[in-house]
Motif scaffolding. Sequence first.
Motif, short mmCIF file in Angstrom:
data_model
loop_
_atom_site.label_atom_id
_atom_site.label_comp_id
_atom_site.label_asym_id
_atom_site.label_seq_id
_atom_site.Cartn_x
_atom_site.Cartn_y
_atom_site.Cartn_z
N GLY A 43 0.81 -1.22 0.00
CA GLY A 43 0.00 0.00 0.00
C GLY A 43 0.84 1.26 0.00
N GLN A 44 0.21 2.34 -0.47
CA GLN A 44 0.92 3.60 -0.63
C GLN A 44 1.30 4.22 0.71
N GLY A 45 0.45 4.03 1.71
CA GLY A 45 0.76 4.59 3.02
C GLY A 45 2.08 4.07 3.56
N ALA A 46 2.27 2.76 3.50
CA ALA A 46 3.51 2.15 3.99
C ALA A 46 4.70 2.58 3.15
N GLN A 47 4.51 2.72 1.85
CA GLN A 47 5.62 3.13 0.99
C GLN A 47 6.07 4.55 1.31
N ILE A 48 5.13 5.45 1.55
CA ILE A 48 5.49 6.83 1.87
C ILE A 48 6.13 6.90 3.25
N TRP A 49 5.62 6.12 4.19
CA TRP A 49 6.22 6.09 5.53
C TRP A 49 7.66 5.59 5.45
N LEU A 50 7.91 4.56 4.65
CA LEU A 50 9.27 4.05 4.49
C LEU A 50 10.17 5.13 3.88
N SER A 51 9.64 5.88 2.94
CA SER A 51 10.46 6.93 2.32
C SER A 51 10.86 7.98 3.34
N GLU A 52 10.01 8.23 4.33
CA GLU A 52 10.37 9.18 5.39
C GLU A 52 11.48 8.62 6.27
N LEU A 53 11.45 7.32 6.54
CA LEU A 53 12.52 6.69 7.30
C LEU A 53 13.83 6.72 6.52
N ILE A 54 13.74 6.64 5.21
CA ILE A 54 14.94 6.72 4.37
C ILE A 54 15.52 8.13 4.42
N TRP A 55 14.65 9.15 4.45
CA TRP A 55 15.14 10.52 4.62
C TRP A 55 16.00 10.61 5.88
N ARG A 56 15.58 9.93 6.93
CA ARG A 56 16.32 9.96 8.19
C ARG A 56 17.73 9.39 8.00
N ASP A 57 17.83 8.24 7.32
CA ASP A 57 19.15 7.68 7.00
C ASP A 57 19.97 8.66 6.17
N PHE A 58 19.33 9.29 5.21
CA PHE A 58 20.00 10.22 4.30
C PHE A 58 20.65 11.37 5.08
N TYR A 59 19.90 11.97 5.99
CA TYR A 59 20.43 13.09 6.76
C TYR A 59 21.54 12.65 7.72
N HIS A 60 21.44 11.46 8.27
CA HIS A 60 22.50 10.99 9.15
C HIS A 60 23.77 10.69 8.35
N ALA A 61 23.63 10.15 7.16
CA ALA A 61 24.80 9.92 6.31
C ALA A 61 25.43 11.26 5.91
N LEU A 62 24.59 12.23 5.62
CA LEU A 62 25.09 13.55 5.25
C LEU A 62 25.90 14.16 6.39
N LEU A 63 25.39 14.05 7.61
CA LEU A 63 26.11 14.59 8.76
C LEU A 63 27.45 13.90 8.94
N HIS A 64 27.48 12.60 8.71
CA HIS A 64 28.75 11.86 8.83
C HIS A 64 29.77 12.35 7.81
N HIS A 65 29.35 12.49 6.57
CA HIS A 65 30.28 12.86 5.50
C HIS A 65 30.60 14.35 5.49
N HIS A 66 29.67 15.16 6.01
CA HIS A 66 29.85 16.61 5.96
C HIS A 66 29.53 17.24 7.32
N PRO A 67 30.33 16.96 8.34
CA PRO A 67 30.05 17.51 9.66
C PRO A 67 30.08 19.03 9.70
N GLN A 68 30.65 19.65 8.64
CA GLN A 68 30.69 21.12 8.60
C GLN A 68 29.31 21.74 8.44
N VAL A 69 28.27 20.92 8.13
CA VAL A 69 26.93 21.49 8.01
C VAL A 69 26.43 22.01 9.36
N VAL A 70 27.05 21.58 10.44
CA VAL A 70 26.69 22.12 11.75
C VAL A 70 27.27 23.53 11.84
#
Length: 493
Positions: free
Chosen positions: A265-292
């Motif tokens: 279902g679409q609800g679960a797919q969109i929810w998963l995409s939001e959890l992926i955003w979370r991974d994305f931002y954590h990876a970004l912080l790891h690779h680019h700590p200067q964003v702080v």
Amino acid sequence: MPMHDTSLCWLRRDLRLHDNAALYHALKESRAVHCVFVFDTDILSRLEDKADRRVEFIWHSIRELRDELQKLGSDLHVLHGSARPLIPKLALQLHAQAVYCNHDDEPAAVARDAQVADGLADVGIDFHDYKDHVIFERGEVLTGAGTPYHVYTPYKNAWLKKVDDFYLRSYPCERYFPHLAQIVCPATPDLEQMGFLPTDLSKLALPCGMSGASIMFKDFRARLPYYHEHRDFPAIKGVSYLSTHLRFGTISIRALARDAYHTGGQGAQIWLSELIWRDFYHALLHHHPQVVGHAFKPQFERLVFGNNKAWFAAWKSGNTGYPLVDAGMRQLNQTGFMHNRLRMVTASFLVKDLQIDWRWGEAYFAAKLNDFDLAANNGGWQWAASTGCDAQPWFRIFNPVTQSEKFDAEGKFIRRYVPELKNCPDKYIHAPWTLPALEQRARQLVIGEHYPAPIVDHALAREKTLAMFSVIVDSRGLETNEPGEHSGGPLYG
């Protein structure tokens, strides 16, 4: 790996006994495992408000965690002080051969862990750390050239291509619970002993600990099929409200992602995409700590913000004269939570209507949000400010009135948090200054008296912001294709 006689499992943002990577490895590789949590004064001393809901949430979650360990014949060491010396000191006292913990990608935490690891190495104690708070971290999802992704959609596609049941599996800590050390520990310090005050947390719909996370996940599970339809409307119970539990690890990210991944279902797919955003931002912080503290796109460091302090105070208190903005800010101030749609609206308003530095807003959210997470908060603010990776284009500016009309059409959410507008007709609720003067008086809703007049004119502010960015951006523009609207990050709540 040879068995350790004694190990120490250091809990931080993973306050649970089940599906916990570090705890699993400690239990599997040791004959006796002690668990410890530190109310770290290096963190707590920076909190200006001593009635901080997050500290109380942690305190209650720790109390439940300790109760569960005691049922198993074990206990939890609860310390108050700087973790940097306390962890090596406790490990030595326990004659531990190893300390286990889970990763934390925040720059200050990385530095802390490195110092603790060095201190342990000096006395011959091993330090083991593991991935636990995301599905994929650091260098696990990279481009074909081996570089980190800076655009979400390709990252998401690569994430989905890589994920399978192996990465979503649960760590069966329960299998090794007999390896928990059979101990009795001193009492947990009270909030007051640590210099903090009780809050209104018990009055909010935010149950704490592992049991609270389980209750809230079960409730959300029933609403998941409709998530994609309801998630943008703050007056509807459409989002998960699990963000604080995810932040402090009272629920496993693998449990949430696994459920979404295997649910149709679409609800679960969109929810998963939001959890992926979370991974994305954590990876970004790891690779680019200067964003702080700095724009991801360095050219935007040259932006010259007006930084009107009176306007900033009006924004913080929810008195800008724009009802949806004010409702969002008042929700934050009253509850420590803000609906994700409103996080985008209020952030856009601060930067692009008031021309106030995004870092001011980022810091205010960091102080107020129950679910504050550096990676997601920074990513979300830089998205709204158009200074981050895969950010909203600089020339795209939310209109606070049309956002209100679209996502709170009947003004239900507005009236909940801006009671001054309870008698305002639906027709005018999104722009109450357009209510005829005679009707304002009749309804006891005189703009400028009962409710503020808009502190800026959106149309004029928009032109000023476009000019502000245009000074930085050449005639070709930095972004040639305007993407479709997306959430701008993990859908908190």
